[in-house]
Design a protein around this motif. Sequence first.
Motif, mmCIF file in Angstrom:
data_model
loop_
_atom_site.group_PDB
_atom_site.id
_atom_site.type_symbol
_atom_site.label_atom_id
_atom_site.label_comp_id
_atom_site.label_asym_id
_atom_site.label_seq_id
_atom_site.Cartn_x
_atom_site.Cartn_y
_atom_site.Cartn_z
ATOM 1 N N ALA A 124 0.850 -1.191 0.000
ATOM 2 C CA ALA A 124 0.000 0.000 0.000
ATOM 3 C C ALA A 124 0.887 1.242 0.000
ATOM 4 C CB ALA A 124 -0.907 0.020 1.228
ATOM 5 N N TRP A 125 0.667 2.125 -0.958
ATOM 6 C CA TRP A 125 1.417 3.371 -1.102
ATOM 7 C C TRP A 125 0.544 4.490 -0.548
ATOM 8 C CZ3 TRP A 125 5.833 5.254 -3.997
ATOM 9 C CH2 TRP A 125 5.796 6.621 -4.293
ATOM 10 N N THR A 126 1.047 5.202 0.427
ATOM 11 C CA THR A 126 0.331 6.367 0.953
ATOM 12 C C THR A 126 1.262 7.559 0.938
ATOM 13 O OG1 THR A 126 0.933 5.845 3.249
ATOM 14 C CG2 THR A 126 -1.163 4.987 2.450
ATOM 15 N N ASN A 127 0.696 8.731 0.716
ATOM 16 C CA ASN A 127 1.508 9.941 0.729
ATOM 17 C C ASN A 127 0.662 11.139 1.102
ATOM 18 O OD1 ASN A 127 0.494 9.639 -2.245
ATOM 19 N ND2 ASN A 127 1.041 11.797 -2.062
ATOM 20 N N GLU A 128 1.340 12.166 1.527
ATOM 21 C CA GLU A 128 0.657 13.415 1.844
ATOM 22 C C GLU A 128 0.427 14.194 0.561
ATOM 23 O OE1 GLU A 128 3.152 15.280 4.756
ATOM 24 O OE2 GLU A 128 2.894 13.669 6.221
ATOM 25 N N LEU A 129 -0.157 15.351 0.670
ATOM 26 C CA LEU A 129 -0.520 16.166 -0.477
ATOM 27 C C LEU A 129 0.657 16.385 -1.416
ATOM 28 C CD1 LEU A 129 -2.978 17.868 -1.513
ATOM 29 C CD2 LEU A 129 -1.888 19.829 -0.441
ATOM 30 N N THR A 130 0.417 16.195 -2.715
ATOM 31 C CA THR A 130 1.418 16.444 -3.744
ATOM 32 C C THR A 130 0.927 17.563 -4.650
ATOM 33 O OG1 THR A 130 2.186 14.147 -3.746
ATOM 34 C CG2 THR A 130 2.675 15.469 -5.696
ATOM 35 N N GLU A 131 1.797 18.539 -4.918
ATOM 36 C CA GLU A 131 1.447 19.644 -5.805
ATOM 37 C C GLU A 131 2.390 19.646 -6.999
ATOM 38 O OE1 GLU A 131 1.053 24.537 -5.830
ATOM 39 O OE2 GLU A 131 1.207 23.443 -3.935
ATOM 40 N N VAL A 132 1.830 19.840 -8.177
ATOM 41 C CA VAL A 132 2.599 19.844 -9.415
ATOM 42 C C VAL A 132 2.229 21.095 -10.196
ATOM 43 C CG1 VAL A 132 3.150 18.559 -11.515
ATOM 44 C CG2 VAL A 132 2.480 17.319 -9.455
ATOM 45 N N ARG A 133 3.233 21.884 -10.618
ATOM 46 C CA ARG A 133 2.926 23.098 -11.376
ATOM 47 C C ARG A 133 4.062 23.398 -12.354
ATOM 48 N NH1 ARG A 133 6.004 27.238 -9.530
ATOM 49 N NH2 ARG A 133 6.918 26.997 -7.463
ATOM 50 N N VAL A 134 3.702 24.024 -13.460
ATOM 51 C CA VAL A 134 4.699 24.409 -14.452
ATOM 52 C C VAL A 134 5.557 25.541 -13.903
ATOM 53 C CG1 VAL A 134 5.029 25.507 -16.708
ATOM 54 C CG2 VAL A 134 3.355 23.669 -16.448
ATOM 55 N N GLN A 135 6.863 25.385 -14.034
ATOM 56 C CA GLN A 135 7.780 26.450 -13.632
ATOM 57 C C GLN A 135 8.255 27.250 -14.841
ATOM 58 O OE1 GLN A 135 10.821 26.067 -10.452
ATOM 59 N NE2 GLN A 135 12.303 26.200 -12.122
ATOM 60 N N VAL A 160 5.340 3.202 2.288
ATOM 61 C CA VAL A 160 4.878 1.980 1.642
ATOM 62 C C VAL A 160 4.843 0.881 2.699
ATOM 63 C CG1 VAL A 160 5.295 0.282 -0.173
ATOM 64 C CG2 VAL A 160 5.857 2.685 -0.572
ATOM 65 N N THR A 161 3.709 0.215 2.818
ATOM 66 C CA THR A 161 3.545 -0.842 3.813
ATOM 67 C C THR A 161 3.137 -2.145 3.140
ATOM 68 O OG1 THR A 161 1.267 -0.084 4.191
ATOM 69 C CG2 THR A 161 2.954 0.718 5.706
ATOM 70 N N ASP A 162 3.450 -3.256 3.814
ATOM 71 C CA ASP A 162 3.063 -4.559 3.278
ATOM 72 C C ASP A 162 1.683 -4.948 3.780
ATOM 73 O OD1 ASP A 162 3.382 -5.461 5.899
ATOM 74 O OD2 ASP A 162 5.329 -6.405 5.510
ATOM 75 N N GLY A 163 1.263 -6.166 3.455
ATOM 76 C CA GLY A 163 -0.078 -6.599 3.823
ATOM 77 C C GLY A 163 -0.318 -6.675 5.312
ATOM 78 N N SER A 164 0.759 -6.756 6.082
ATOM 79 C CA SER A 164 0.628 -6.798 7.546
ATOM 80 C C SER A 164 0.674 -5.417 8.168
ATOM 81 C CB SER A 164 1.746 -7.665 8.138
ATOM 82 O OG SER A 164 1.674 -8.988 7.641
ATOM 83 N N GLY A 165 0.855 -4.404 7.328
ATOM 84 C CA GLY A 165 0.946 -3.041 7.837
ATOM 85 C C GLY A 165 2.345 -2.635 8.226
ATOM 86 N N ASP A 166 3.316 -3.506 7.980
ATOM 87 C CA ASP A 166 4.710 -3.180 8.301
ATOM 88 C C ASP A 166 5.292 -2.274 7.225
ATOM 89 O OD1 ASP A 166 4.679 -4.767 10.597
ATOM 90 O OD2 ASP A 166 5.266 -6.559 9.465
ATOM 91 N N GLU A 167 6.047 -1.277 7.647
ATOM 92 C CA GLU A 167 6.649 -0.320 6.722
ATOM 93 C C GLU A 167 7.828 -0.946 5.977
ATOM 94 O OE1 GLU A 167 9.299 3.459 7.580
ATOM 95 O OE2 GLU A 167 7.198 3.871 8.067
ATOM 96 N N VAL A 168 7.801 -0.852 4.649
ATOM 97 C CA VAL A 168 8.921 -1.348 3.848
ATOM 98 C C VAL A 168 9.695 -0.216 3.190
ATOM 99 C CG1 VAL A 168 7.812 -3.558 3.408
ATOM 100 C CG2 VAL A 168 7.487 -1.686 1.784
ATOM 101 N N PHE A 169 9.100 0.971 3.176
ATOM 102 C CA PHE A 169 9.790 2.124 2.599
ATOM 103 C C PHE A 169 9.176 3.399 3.141
ATOM 104 C CE2 PHE A 169 9.879 5.499 -0.645
ATOM 105 C CZ PHE A 169 11.246 5.660 -0.782
ATOM 106 N N GLN A 170 10.036 4.412 3.365
ATOM 107 C CA GLN A 170 9.561 5.712 3.819
ATOM 108 C C GLN A 170 10.451 6.795 3.244
ATOM 109 O OE1 GLN A 170 10.916 8.177 6.063
ATOM 110 N NE2 GLN A 170 9.055 9.410 5.866
ATOM 111 N N GLN A 171 9.841 7.874 2.801
ATOM 112 C CA GLN A 171 10.613 9.024 2.326
ATOM 113 C C GLN A 171 9.955 10.306 2.800
ATOM 114 O OE1 GLN A 171 12.537 9.437 -1.666
ATOM 115 N NE2 GLN A 171 10.958 10.981 -1.979
ATOM 116 N N ASP A 172 10.768 11.235 3.288
ATOM 117 C CA ASP A 172 10.253 12.524 3.720
ATOM 118 C C ASP A 172 9.820 13.348 2.515
ATOM 119 O OD1 ASP A 172 10.823 11.859 6.350
ATOM 120 O OD2 ASP A 172 12.813 12.793 6.298
#
Length: 200
Positions: A124-135, A160-172
């Motif tokens: 499962a991939w979760t993330n906070e708000l993402t903003e994209v704009r032309v520079q 990113v978490t696996d089926g058990s809810g364990d974190e397999v990846f994190q990025q600030d």
Amino acid sequence: MPRATLAATAVGLAAVLLLAGCGPDGPEPPPAASESTTPGPSLSASPSVSPSPTSTVAPPERPVEMDDDGPAGAEAAAVYFLRLDDYIMKTGDTAQWEAMSHKECDYCVERLEQAQEIADHSYAWTNELTEVRVQESYVQDSATGLQRVDVAVSQGAVTVTDGSGDEVFQQDAIELVMGVELALADEDWVIVGITNVTDS
């Protein structure tokens, strides 16, 4: 899942909109002469909700500006494509991503493979708000027909978490600028290459 495989997966996921541009054999960028675009398309993704049998993740809406065969269309297509990134990671639905990806776009292929790996392992991939704009939008390269658009991305923190809810990846959260090269193919915009130009 073996620890070595898990580690390799985490390393693969570490390229969240980073440094996965086309290699030295890809098309050359257009000339440096440019015309700033202010304001460009600015679209924000909704906060993430992990896919589940009882919830759905809506794809970003395709902007009508993409029907334009000039700079406005290229800008809209660049923003739309980068907004698809969160969607394919959350859902594994990569049809539109693939349809817009040129075979020479290494970044496109790498992100596609990561989305497929997440789906294959039921992560499962979760993330906070993402903003994209032309520079900035550049003058079209008359020799290659490529249109380059620099896109500012504010990527929320990713987990990113696996089926058990364990974190397999994190990025600030990160802030960066992506150089998107586009071309028209059968009257549709395709992504030829994407590079991280934040530090250039």
